[in-house]
Design a protein around this motif. Structure first.
Motif, PDB file in Angstrom:
ATOM      1  N   LYS A  55     -32.223  37.026  40.503  1.00 35.66           N
ATOM      2  CA  LYS A  55     -32.810  37.961  39.051  1.00 35.66           C
ATOM      3  C   LYS A  55     -34.370  37.638  40.257  1.00 35.66           C
ATOM      4  O   LYS A  55     -34.693  37.480  40.587  1.00 35.66           O
ATOM      5  N   GLU A  62     -29.178  44.695  36.001  1.00 40.55           N
ATOM      6  CA  GLU A  62     -29.468  43.772  36.363  1.00 40.55           C
ATOM      7  C   GLU A  62     -30.232  42.560  37.025  1.00 40.55           C
ATOM      8  O   GLU A  62     -30.010  41.538  36.628  1.00 40.55           O
ATOM      9  N   GLN A  63     -30.458  43.097  37.997  1.00 35.44           N
ATOM     10  CA  GLN A  63     -30.475  41.784  39.272  1.00 35.44           C
ATOM     11  C   GLN A  63     -32.336  41.956  38.903  1.00 35.44           C
ATOM     12  O   GLN A  63     -33.626  41.059  38.721  1.00 35.44           O
TER      13      GLN A  63
END
Length: 161
Positions: A111, A135-136
């Protein structure tokens, strides 16, 4: 102007702050990075800059002396002998997208918090990356250096920035 004062928007000042004057850290930014390192497990830092790679040694030594955490550096490849020198003042959008995408692809399970400033294209670059990699990209933190309007962050969930 995210971590080192360059004054990119004023080309004379940018030149002086990059090549003539001693480097100056942006007040408070070291603490931001140190807090990130202590708050997040396995925190890693990647400095992506449109600065020329010839400044790597000076930049890395400067940030080490100032007490910033260890980071990898992703700087622009520029040669004085060919047309790449003209890239020094080119729009950083595509360059930064490409550099950050390489990092995102290399670490697909990580992340990321993207930390930048409003002086150039960081908000637009980070918004585009957040759209491509939602999502990252966990957060986007922008230091406002030129009274930029929050509308530059339109289209991104306010929980992200």
């Amino acid at each position: 102007d995210t971590v080192k004062i360059t004054n990119y928007l004023d080309k004379k000042e940018f030149f002086k702050n990059t090549f003539i004057r001693d480097f100056q850290v942006v007040p408070g930014m070291k603490n931001v990075f140190l807090k990130c390192r202590s708050h997040y497990d396995n925190c890693a830092f990647h400095f992506v800059s449109a600065s020329p790679y010839q400044l790597f040694e000076a930049l890395s030594s400067f940030f080490e002396a100032e007490g910033f955490p260890f980071a990898t550096y992703h700087l622009k490849r520029i040669r004085v002998k060919d047309k790449t020198l003209l890239q020094l003042f080119a729009d950083p959008f595509e360059y930064k997208i490409g550099q950050i995408e390489r990092i995102l692809h290399k670490y697909p399970q990580r992340k990321f918090i993207l930390i930048g400033d409003s002086g150039e294209k960081d908000p637009e670059v980070y918004i585009e990356l957040c759209r491509r990699y939602p999502e990252q990209i966990e957060k986007i933190w922008i230091r406002n250096v030129n009274d930029a309007d929050a509308s530059r962050m339109d289209g991104i969930d306010k929980e992200k920035w």
